[in-house]
Design an enzyme around this catalytic site. Sequence first.
Site, PDB file in Angstrom:
ATOM      1  N   CYS A 115      34.605-110.308 -25.226  1.00 57.15           N
ATOM      2  CA  CYS A 115      34.222-110.151 -26.626  1.00 57.15           C
ATOM      3  C   CYS A 115      35.466-110.244 -27.521  1.00 57.15           C
ATOM      4  CB  CYS A 115      33.431-108.859 -26.822  1.00 57.15           C
ATOM      5  SG  CYS A 115      32.528-108.818 -28.399  1.00 57.15           S
ATOM      6  N   HIS A 210      29.205-109.057 -23.015  1.00 54.88           N
ATOM      7  CA  HIS A 210      29.743-107.872 -22.343  1.00 54.88           C
ATOM      8  C   HIS A 210      29.256-107.800 -20.889  1.00 54.88           C
ATOM      9  CE1 HIS A 210      31.706-105.690 -25.670  1.00 54.88           C
ATOM     10  NE2 HIS A 210      30.912-106.454 -26.408  1.00 54.88           N
ATOM     11  N   GLU A 212      30.376-106.119 -18.566  1.00 60.41           N
ATOM     12  CA  GLU A 212      30.442-104.739 -18.047  1.00 60.41           C
ATOM     13  C   GLU A 212      29.153-103.966 -18.297  1.00 60.41           C
ATOM     14  OE1 GLU A 212      31.507-104.041 -22.359  1.00 60.41           O
ATOM     15  OE2 GLU A 212      31.733-105.659 -20.882  1.00 60.41           O
TER      16      GLU A 212
END
Length: 233
Positions: A115, A210, A212
Amino acid sequence: MADRPLIGVSTYLESGARWGVWELEAALLPAGYPRLVQRAGGLAAMLPPDAPEHAAAAVARVDGLVIAGGPDVEPVRYGAEPDPRTGPPARARDTWELALIGAALAAGVPLLGVCRGMQLLNVALGGTLVQHIEGHAEAVGVFGGHLVRPVPGTRYAGAVPEEMFVPTYHHQAVDRLGTGLIASAHAVDGTVEAVELPSTSGWALGVQWHPEMDEDTRVMHALVNAAAAHRAR
């Protein structure tokens, strides 16, 4: 992977962080980052902010580097006036993470930008950003999602060859690509969603979403594999 590569992840300082009976300044990193590194076969090391002259020494001690997501890059970094919708500057973080990126590129250490990290990679290489777009963040503090389409023949497409629904939260995007970078994925609306250096220029990949916040480890696994190869040289 018996001897797991060490992956450094940038962190940031927050004042007034609270845990137990304490409220103090803390170096923070959302837990999704180290968990994703671990699930992809790496060892995670948090890299707290430091003076930029120490970035090369920090990068020399890791096998791969992740620049985490976060606030908007200050527009002065790419020669622009701030849009009223651009967030407040995080100058110390910009300075440290740009130094980390420069050190990783100079040393050939594999690099993944997430990002904000992708946007910083673009800015570090002379690119610019669109300071506001609609439709890529659904509500304040809530991750949304949309489809991304890989560009055939790119490093990203080699890791994730199919169209994917990804978790997303951003209101800025790549405008002019930095020197040497190519776009390797797009959203349906044409927004650049991944950038990378060609294989002849070292291993660097940035994704606008993202990973994660997802169960898919393929992007991070690609970094971990590149980090293992870098260490073996």
